[in-house]
Design a protein around this motif. Structure first.
Motif, PDB file in Angstrom:
ATOM      1  N   GLY A  98       0.780  -1.237   0.000  1.00 25.95           N
ATOM      2  CA  GLY A  98       0.000   0.000   0.000  1.00 25.95           C
ATOM      3  C   GLY A  98       0.806   1.278   0.000  1.00 25.95           C
ATOM      4  O   GLY A  98       0.240   2.363   0.163  1.00 25.95           O
ATOM      5  N   ALA A  99       2.134   1.179  -0.184  1.00 28.46           N
ATOM      6  CA  ALA A  99       2.943   2.395  -0.271  1.00 28.46           C
ATOM      7  C   ALA A  99       2.537   3.189  -1.509  1.00 28.46           C
ATOM      8  O   ALA A  99       2.174   2.619  -2.541  1.00 28.46           O
ATOM      9  CB  ALA A  99       4.428   2.048  -0.338  1.00 28.46           C
ATOM     10  N   ASP A 100       2.591   4.504  -1.417  1.00 31.17           N
ATOM     11  CA  ASP A 100       2.172   5.357  -2.524  1.00 31.17           C
ATOM     12  C   ASP A 100       3.292   5.625  -3.515  1.00 31.17           C
ATOM     13  O   ASP A 100       3.037   5.952  -4.671  1.00 31.17           O
ATOM     14  CB  ASP A 100       1.633   6.680  -1.972  1.00 31.17           C
ATOM     15  CG  ASP A 100       0.376   6.476  -1.157  1.00 31.17           C
ATOM     16  OD1 ASP A 100      -0.719   6.589  -1.726  1.00 31.17           O
ATOM     17  OD2 ASP A 100       0.480   6.176   0.037  1.00 31.17           O
ATOM     18  N   ASP A 101       4.536   5.502  -3.059  1.00 28.55           N
ATOM     19  CA  ASP A 101       5.682   5.727  -3.933  1.00 28.55           C
ATOM     20  C   ASP A 101       6.931   5.263  -3.193  1.00 28.55           C
ATOM     21  O   ASP A 101       6.869   4.893  -2.021  1.00 28.55           O
ATOM     22  CB  ASP A 101       5.804   7.213  -4.291  1.00 28.55           C
ATOM     23  CG  ASP A 101       6.660   7.454  -5.531  1.00 28.55           C
ATOM     24  OD1 ASP A 101       7.211   6.470  -6.075  1.00 28.55           O
ATOM     25  OD2 ASP A 101       6.791   8.615  -5.954  1.00 28.55           O
ATOM     26  N   SER A 114       9.655  16.837  -5.254  1.00 29.65           N
ATOM     27  CA  SER A 114       8.791  16.554  -6.391  1.00 29.65           C
ATOM     28  C   SER A 114       7.920  15.335  -6.131  1.00 29.65           C
ATOM     29  O   SER A 114       6.709  15.347  -6.401  1.00 29.65           O
ATOM     30  CB  SER A 114       9.645  16.325  -7.639  1.00 29.65           C
ATOM     31  OG  SER A 114       8.842  15.974  -8.744  1.00 29.65           O
ATOM     32  N   ARG A 115       8.509  14.286  -5.580  1.00 27.01           N
ATOM     33  CA  ARG A 115       7.750  13.059  -5.288  1.00 27.01           C
ATOM     34  C   ARG A 115       6.697  13.317  -4.212  1.00 27.01           C
ATOM     35  O   ARG A 115       5.570  12.838  -4.298  1.00 27.01           O
ATOM     36  CB  ARG A 115       8.700  11.952  -4.829  1.00 27.01           C
ATOM     37  CG  ARG A 115       9.687  11.471  -5.872  1.00 27.01           C
ATOM     38  CD  ARG A 115       9.005  10.672  -6.971  1.00 27.01           C
ATOM     39  NE  ARG A 115       9.963  10.027  -7.826  1.00 27.01           N
ATOM     40  CZ  ARG A 115      10.436   8.796  -7.650  1.00 27.01           C
ATOM     41  NH1 ARG A 115       9.992   8.073  -6.633  1.00 27.01           N
ATOM     42  NH2 ARG A 115      11.311   8.280  -8.477  1.00 27.01           N
ATOM     43  N   ILE A 116       7.078  14.057  -3.174  1.00 27.87           N
ATOM     44  CA  ILE A 116       6.145  14.359  -2.079  1.00 27.87           C
ATOM     45  C   ILE A 116       4.948  15.152  -2.600  1.00 27.87           C
ATOM     46  O   ILE A 116       3.791  14.834  -2.303  1.00 27.87           O
ATOM     47  CB  ILE A 116       6.853  15.120  -0.950  1.00 27.87           C
ATOM     48  CG1 ILE A 116       7.780  14.177  -0.167  1.00 27.87           C
ATOM     49  CG2 ILE A 116       5.843  15.766   0.002  1.00 27.87           C
ATOM     50  CD1 ILE A 116       8.644  14.870   0.865  1.00 27.87           C
ATOM     51  N   LYS A 117       5.219  16.178  -3.399  1.00 28.26           N
ATOM     52  CA  LYS A 117       4.130  17.009  -3.925  1.00 28.26           C
ATOM     53  C   LYS A 117       3.197  16.209  -4.830  1.00 28.26           C
ATOM     54  O   LYS A 117       1.979  16.396  -4.806  1.00 28.26           O
ATOM     55  CB  LYS A 117       4.707  18.208  -4.669  1.00 28.26           C
ATOM     56  CG  LYS A 117       5.351  19.238  -3.739  1.00 28.26           C
ATOM     57  CD  LYS A 117       6.001  20.369  -4.517  1.00 28.26           C
ATOM     58  CE  LYS A 117       6.653  21.381  -3.578  1.00 28.26           C
ATOM     59  NZ  LYS A 117       7.340  22.465  -4.321  1.00 28.26           N
TER      60      LYS A 117
END
Length: 224
Positions: A98-101, A114-117
């Motif tokens: 279930g990790a988003d990235d 960038s990844r967080i946003k």
């Protein structure tokens, strides 16, 4: 209110650099060394996102992720995994849990931001519109009312739902089966002729605006 981010990383240098980079980007950040510190913090507040290292002492990041996703109060928190270079298996496991990235270390502050946003954009619910309009028609969702100009049009629940669906998808042609699925539901036992009948009565009630619902021969219906 600033966006709250929890960073769980046992390497002090990486943790401090990550916290500093995020604070410099105006995020509200707290850093933790392991899962036990994270759990205590979660009892006090819920962050908007968690950066979670895979390789942690006592309990690794994948175990922590599984716990977070299994609990109602934390399952909806977006999680970005921090993985060592070449740990493809960890990345796959994390995404499956279930990790988003994921971000591979070492990473640049610009890539991290960038990844967080991107994850925050995906996880932030878009506000539902309260009104839908097309030409002279206004559908007020909150009041469950439809107006042609200033005159209110009395619709049945299914007519309202049908018009709402077409207005929400202006310009898109839908087959009768697709409309049946969206408006009546998969369990509805009727025939697609039901759609034709409701389109007909809806057009009659729209009067001067009946032409906004277009028939695409051999395909279905659309608005716009």
């Amino acid at each position: 209110m600033p966006t709250k981010i929890f960073v769980v990383e046992d390497d002090q240098n990486i943790r401090e650099l990550t916290v500093y980079a995020l604070k410099s980007a105006d995020f509200d950040v707290a850093g933790f060394e392991d899962g036990s510190e994270l759990y205590m913090a979660l009892e006090i507040e819920t962050p908007n996102l968690i950066l979670l290292d895979v390789m942690l002492p006592h309990e690794d990041g994948l175990q922590i992720l599984a716990k977070l996703k299994s609990k109602t109060n934390t399952s909806g928190i977006p999680v970005i995994m921090l993985t060592a270079k070449g740990s493809e298996l960890d990345r796959v496991k994390g995404l499956d849990l279930g990790a988003d990235d994921y971000i591979t270390k070492p990473f640049s502050p610009l890539e991290l931001l960038s990844r967080i946003k991107a994850v925050l954009r995906r996880s932030t619910p878009k506000p539902e519109p309260t009104q839908l309009t097309y030409e002279n028609i206004l559908l007020d969702i909150s009041k469950h009312a439809v107006f042609e100009g200033t005159a209110e049009i009395r619709l049945t629940q299914k007519e309202f739902a049908l018009l709402k669906f077409l207005l929400e998808n202006k310009g898109v042609v839908f087959s009768r089966d697709k409309i049946m699925d969206a408006v009546w539901g998969y369990d509805y036992a009727g025939e697609s002729r039901t759609v034709d009948m409701h389109i007909k009565t809806l057009r009659q009630k729209l009067k001067r605006s009946e032409d906004i619902i277009k028939t695409i021969r051999g395909v279905g219906y659309k608005i716009g």
